[in-house]
Write an enzyme that holds these catalytic residues in place. Structure first.
Site, PDB file in Angstrom:
ATOM      1  N   CYS A 245      11.868   9.943  77.979  1.00 51.99           N
ATOM      2  CA  CYS A 245      10.646   9.137  78.065  1.00 51.99           C
ATOM      3  C   CYS A 245       9.837   9.470  79.306  1.00 51.99           C
ATOM      4  CB  CYS A 245      11.010   7.659  78.086  1.00 51.99           C
ATOM      5  SG  CYS A 245      12.049   7.203  79.495  1.00 51.99           S
TER       6      CYS A 245
ATOM      7  N   HIS B 227      12.998   2.306  80.998  1.00 48.57           N
ATOM      8  CA  HIS B 227      12.206   3.092  80.050  1.00 48.57           C
ATOM      9  C   HIS B 227      10.813   3.338  80.623  1.00 48.57           C
ATOM     10  CE1 HIS B 227      10.994   4.772  76.288  1.00 48.57           C
ATOM     11  NE2 HIS B 227      10.227   3.760  75.914  1.00 48.57           N
TER      12      HIS B 227
ATOM     13  N   ASN C 264       3.881   4.155  73.859  1.00 52.33           N
ATOM     14  CA  ASN C 264       5.306   4.467  73.853  1.00 52.33           C
ATOM     15  C   ASN C 264       5.504   5.885  73.333  1.00 52.33           C
ATOM     16  OD1 ASN C 264       8.059   4.098  74.087  1.00 52.33           O
ATOM     17  ND2 ASN C 264       8.102   2.188  72.906  1.00 52.33           N
TER      18      ASN C 264
END
Ligand SMILES: *[C@@H]1O[C@H](CO)[C@@H](O)[C@H](O)[C@H]1NC(C)=O
Length: 336
Positions: A132, A277, A303
């Site tokens: 990520c 994250h 995201n």
């Protein structure tokens, strides 16, 4: 009488089991699932547990909705592999040579939404790799380089996953350190020259294939938005410096986010280091009040879980309360 009640209960139980079976079969059809007989029972169990959770949440909450997606039949361990902001690295909080700060008392617009900007690349998918951080690294570089040159550019996440030894590849990393790495390399390659391959298990650590002739963006400076957490400061940087990566705590409920403004009292925590994250703030706004939900300020967040997740890959999260620590980790990057 007792006998009748028992029969009735039995009928209800059978009907529910039937409904579960129908839902599970429909889910498998919808998401193209073909589990081996060995996996089927476990997957079905994960799915039914999710189904109950979603039904309960949507019955009890009006602010945001849960729904099924590709994560519904995953185990907790599989879901952990979808994160990747590394707790050891992030504490360093690197800041490069400082450029001028934006004027903090400027009049801010009521809302900003970069999602549809021609400089925003389509939503990407990190897959089963804790990368990520690399996706969050490139979003503002793509956006800001395009703003400067007028030409859209897609940049390589794989380059950092393979080559940036200061970060952990599929085991996590942080965008500030990656920007420092990119500075040292003289730039980040275009994804057309170095495509993302780590999404499917088995392709995690490939060897570094850096090629300086395919560089698509260069970092001039970067830093944390300070002071933090401070929504006005983050909003100001968002307007002056484009998309802002941030890091968040992830509760299990987020995986099945479907719509609305995400919030969870359990995601407001005292420890700012409780994040796992990396995502990117690409806008903000305030919802219009309805009969059931008051007007709510929100961030628009990008995201890296594909377009099938959330609002075509994005989600809204409550703004101004440091929900999931999102206002503690906003960082900006400027390009050459
Ligand atoms: C946010 O930062 C600005 C600028 O430094 C400051 O004036 C303001 O008081 C801060 N707000 C909060 C809630 O800390």
């Amino acid at each position: 009488m007792k006998f009748l009640a028992a029969i009735l209960l039995l009928i209800v139980a059978v009907a529910m089991a039937d409904q579960d079976e129908d839902s599970w079969n429909f889910y498998k059809f919808q998401f193209g699932r073909k589990h081996s007989p060995k996996d089927e029972a476990g997957r079905r169990r994960n799915f039914i547990a999710r189904q109950r959770r979603i039904e309960k949440h949507n019955r009890e909450h009006a602010e945001w909705q849960m729904g099924h997606n590709k994560f519904s039949d995953m185990s907790d361990d599989e879901k952990l592999a979808l994160l990747g902001a590394n707790p050891v690295i992030r504490r360093e909080r690197l800041v490069s040579a400082e450029a001028s700060l934006p004027v903090l008392d400027r009049a801010l617009p009521a809302s900003i939404d970069y999602r549809t900007d021609k400089c925003m690349q389509p939503i990407k998918n990190q897959g089963q790799c804790g990368s990520c951080w690399s996706f969050a690294t490139v979003v503002p570089l793509e956006f800001n380089t395009c703003k400067k040159t007028g030409t859209a550019v897609a940049l390589s996440e794989q380059m950092m996953v393979d080559c940036d030894t200061g970060n952990g590849g599929c085991n996590g990393g942080m965008y500030d350190r990656a920007w420092q790495f990119i500075q040292g390399k003289g730039g980040v390659m275009k994804s057309s020259a170095y495509a993302y391959t780590s999404g499917s298990s088995g392709l995690k650590g490939t060897t570094c294939k850096f090629d300086s002739t395919a560089i698509g963006a260069k970092v001039s400076s970067f830093g944390w938005t300070m002071p933090y957490p401070n929504q006005t400061v983050s909003m100001t940087y968002l307007q002056s410096d484009g998309p802002l990566p941030s890091a968040i705590k992830v509760l299990d409920s987020l995986y099945n986010y479907a719509s609305g403004v995400y919030s969870d009292p359990a995601c407001i925590v005292a420890d700012e280091n409780d994040v796992a994250h990396a995502v990117v703030i690409v806008g903000y706004g305030t919802t219009t009040a309805t009969t059931t939900v008051p007007a709510t300020p929100y961030w628009i967040v990008r995201n890296s879980w594909g377009t099938g997740w959330g609002l075509s890959g994005y989600f809204l999260i409550k703004r101004g309360v440091n929900m999931c620590n999102i206002e503690s980790w906003t960082a900006y990057v400027r390009v050459v």
